[in-house]
Each structure stands twice: as structure tokens, then as C-alpha cells.
Design a protein around this motif. Structure first.
Motif, PDB file in Angstrom:
ATOM      1  N   LEU A  58       0.679  -1.664  -0.001  1.00  0.00           N
ATOM      2  CA  LEU A  58       0.029  -0.303  -0.206  1.00  0.00           C
ATOM      3  C   LEU A  58       0.959   1.314   0.218  1.00  0.00           C
ATOM      4  N   THR A  59       2.012   0.843   0.658  1.00  0.00           N
ATOM      5  CA  THR A  59       3.117   2.432   1.304  1.00  0.00           C
ATOM      6  C   THR A  59       3.304   2.627  -0.722  1.00  0.00           C
ATOM      7  N   GLN A  60       3.816   1.272  -0.997  1.00  0.00           N
ATOM      8  CA  GLN A  60       4.423   1.612  -2.588  1.00  0.00           C
ATOM      9  C   GLN A  60       3.580   1.792  -3.479  1.00  0.00           C
ATOM     10  N   GLU A  61       2.049   1.715  -3.289  1.00  0.00           N
ATOM     11  CA  GLU A  61       1.257   2.089  -4.130  1.00  0.00           C
ATOM     12  C   GLU A  61       0.776   3.760  -4.022  1.00  0.00           C
ATOM     13  N   VAL A  62       1.147   4.037  -2.655  1.00  0.00           N
ATOM     14  CA  VAL A  62       0.748   5.776  -2.673  1.00  0.00           C
ATOM     15  C   VAL A  62       2.633   6.406  -3.100  1.00  0.00           C
ATOM     16  N   THR A  63       3.736   6.011  -2.927  1.00  0.00           N
ATOM     17  CA  THR A  63       4.583   6.265  -4.072  1.00  0.00           C
ATOM     18  C   THR A  63       5.030   6.455  -5.387  1.00  0.00           C
ATOM     19  N   GLU A  64       3.891   5.519  -5.396  1.00  0.00           N
ATOM     20  CA  GLU A  64       4.079   5.458  -7.789  1.00  0.00           C
ATOM     21  C   GLU A  64       2.623   6.237  -7.667  1.00  0.00           C
ATOM     22  N   ARG A  65       1.732   6.006  -7.165  1.00  0.00           N
ATOM     23  CA  ARG A  65       0.353   7.052  -7.838  1.00  0.00           C
ATOM     24  C   ARG A  65       1.308   8.716  -7.493  1.00  0.00           C
ATOM     25  N   LEU A  66       2.321   8.879  -6.523  1.00  0.00           N
ATOM     26  CA  LEU A  66       1.768  10.749  -6.741  1.00  0.00           C
ATOM     27  C   LEU A  66       3.128  10.858  -7.727  1.00  0.00           C
ATOM     28  N   CYS A  67       3.727   9.726  -8.085  1.00  0.00           N
ATOM     29  CA  CYS A  67       4.548  10.167  -9.314  1.00  0.00           C
ATOM     30  C   CYS A  67       4.079  10.302 -10.905  1.00  0.00           C
ATOM     31  N   LYS A  68       3.004   9.692 -10.691  1.00  0.00           N
ATOM     32  CA  LYS A  68       1.598   9.687 -11.794  1.00  0.00           C
ATOM     33  C   LYS A  68       0.542  10.898 -11.555  1.00  0.00           C
ATOM     34  N   THR A  69       0.249  11.423 -10.420  1.00  0.00           N
ATOM     35  CA  THR A  69      -0.936  11.944 -10.482  1.00  0.00           C
ATOM     36  C   THR A  69      -0.261  13.546 -10.230  1.00  0.00           C
ATOM     37  N   PHE A  70      -0.860  14.456 -11.562  1.00  0.00           N
ATOM     38  CA  PHE A  70      -0.424  15.448 -11.330  1.00  0.00           C
ATOM     39  C   PHE A  70      -1.435  16.379 -10.498  1.00  0.00           C
ATOM     40  N   ILE A  71      -2.364  16.450 -10.103  1.00  0.00           N
ATOM     41  CA  ILE A  71      -3.578  16.784  -9.218  1.00  0.00           C
ATOM     42  C   ILE A  71      -3.616  16.138  -8.014  1.00  0.00           C
ATOM     43  N   THR A  72      -3.320  16.608  -6.759  1.00  0.00           N
ATOM     44  CA  THR A  72      -3.322  15.250  -5.658  1.00  0.00           C
ATOM     45  C   THR A  72      -4.862  15.910  -4.409  1.00  0.00           C
ATOM     46  N   PRO A  73      -5.748  15.366  -3.789  1.00  0.00           N
ATOM     47  CA  PRO A  73      -6.896  15.826  -3.343  1.00  0.00           C
ATOM     48  C   PRO A  73      -5.968  15.973  -1.566  1.00  0.00           C
TER      49      PRO A  73
END
Length: 209
Positions: A58-73
Motif C-alpha cells: 500500500l505504501t509503495q502504491e501511494v508513492t507510485e501514484r504520487l509520481c503519476k498524478t498531477f492533481i492530488t486531494p
């Protein structure tokens, strides 16, 4: 491709909530290890190891998504900070479980059980606080949960000092002192990890209030 980059991704809430829930699951499983001390605890330890591996994914997925997502909540650094704080809870719980499995059963006293119960209560508050982020809970509600978490952490600190005072009175066996001091301090650290995660949530809500 570009539309996905600029789309607000609420999946981060789901991942952080799952991360908090897995940290809570580790605390529940730790109570099971305590119950089976003096017997074969391999299945209980394996359950904690599996939960910890799930939490790492789960922690790794958070990191990966941060690299791929421009706008975060939430601000990116806040997501990273909270994910890191949550990651440390099951990591510490896993160490405690391994120590308990090695600890002679005569040292598994009621005080250790009370500390584990405090840890359990701490993870409940963490789950509730992380869940409150998606719901945009008000500051008063967050403050109440934060106060309870701080109270739990304070009780843990007081308990640790009382325990160390008993160990250092010169009457305890040196081996017992070594074993229990290590165990007590790990449990106190795990409770502190819960407080740290709660502090991150509190600061995030304060920023956006």
C-alpha cells in the motif's frame, strides 16, 4: 493521457484508509500473539508478516501514484508524510511480535498486556482520524480524536516510567531486565508512532481549515 494527469485522484484517500486499517489489523494480531505465548506462535507471527507485507504494498502504491498524478486531494508532501507515519506502525508492531515469540512466558506479565491494549486503542483513533480526511471532518471533531490519542500516548509514557522504575530497583533478574526493557520500549515506540500519525492528520486539517 493528459486528462488522467489532471484528474483529481481520490484514490489516495482509499489507500491511506487501507494503510491505517492494516496498521490496526497488526495491533489486533499482536494481541493474538500475546494470548498464545508459551505455545506455538508461528501462525500468529505469519499473519503479522503477511499484514506487514500488505501494508508495504500500500505504501509503495501511494508513492507510485504520487509520481503519476498531477492533481492530488491533499498536498503531495502531506500524503507522503502521512503514508510514512502509517508505515512505521506495523513495522514496529512486527518487531514487538517477534520479541514476544522469543520472550519466556513467565515475563509476559499483565503490564505488557496493558501496553498492548493501549496500542490497540491508539490504532482505533488513527483509523478514525485518517477516515475523517475524506469526510472533511470539522476541526472540533479532529481535535477530540487528537486529544484522546495524546491521552493514550501520555498513559503509555507514564506506564513506561513506572515499569522502568520497577526494573531498576535492583531486585529484578538481569536477564529479565534486558528482556522486558526492550519489550517495554518497543511498545512505547509503537504507541508514539500512532501519535505521530495522528499529528500529521491534525496538521493537515489545520492547514485546510
Amino acid at each position: 493521457m493528459f486528462s488522467s494527469l489532471f484528474k483529481r485522484d481520490d484514490t489516495f484517500y482509499t489507500l491511506l484508509e487501507a494503510s491505517a486499517a492494516e496498521a490496526r489489523n497488526c495491533a489486533i494480531l499482536l494481541k493474538d500473539v500475546m494470548t498464545h505465548m508459551g505455545a506455538d506462535t508461528s501462525s500468529q507471527l505469519d499473519a503479522i508478516h503477511q499484514s506487514r507485507r500488505k501494508h508495504k504494498r500500500l505504501t509503495q502504491e501511494v508513492t507510485e501514484r504520487l509520481c503519476k498524478t498531477f492533481i492530488t486531494p491533499l498536498d503531495r508532501e502531506d500524503i507522503e508524510h502521512l503514508s510514512s507515519a502509517l508505515h512505521k506502525i506495523p513495522k514496529t508492531v512486527e518487531k514487538i511480535a517477534e520479541r514476544l515469540a522469543l520472550c519466556p512466558v513467565q515475563y509476559a506479565n499483565d503490564i505488557v498486556s496493558r501496553q498492548i491494549n493501549l496500542l490497540d486503542l491508539g490504532t482505533v483513533e488513527v483509523v478514525n482520524m485518517v477516515g475523517a480526511l475524506r469526510k472533511k471532518a470539522g476541526m472540533e471533531h479532529i481535535q477530540d480524536m487528537q486529544d484522546r490519542l495524546q491521552h493514550i500516548e501520555g498513559d503509555g509514557d507514564k506506564m513506561l516510567m513506572d515499569l522502568l522504575r520497577q526494573l531498576y530497583n535492583g531486585k529484578a533478574d538481569p536477564i529479565e531486565v534486558l528482556i522486558l526493557k526492550d519489550l517495554y520500549e518497543l511498545l512505547e515506540r509503537a504507541i508514539d508512532r500512532c501519535r505521530d500519525a495522528g499529528n500529521v492528520v491534525f496538521q493537515v486539517v489545520l492547514k485546510y481549515s
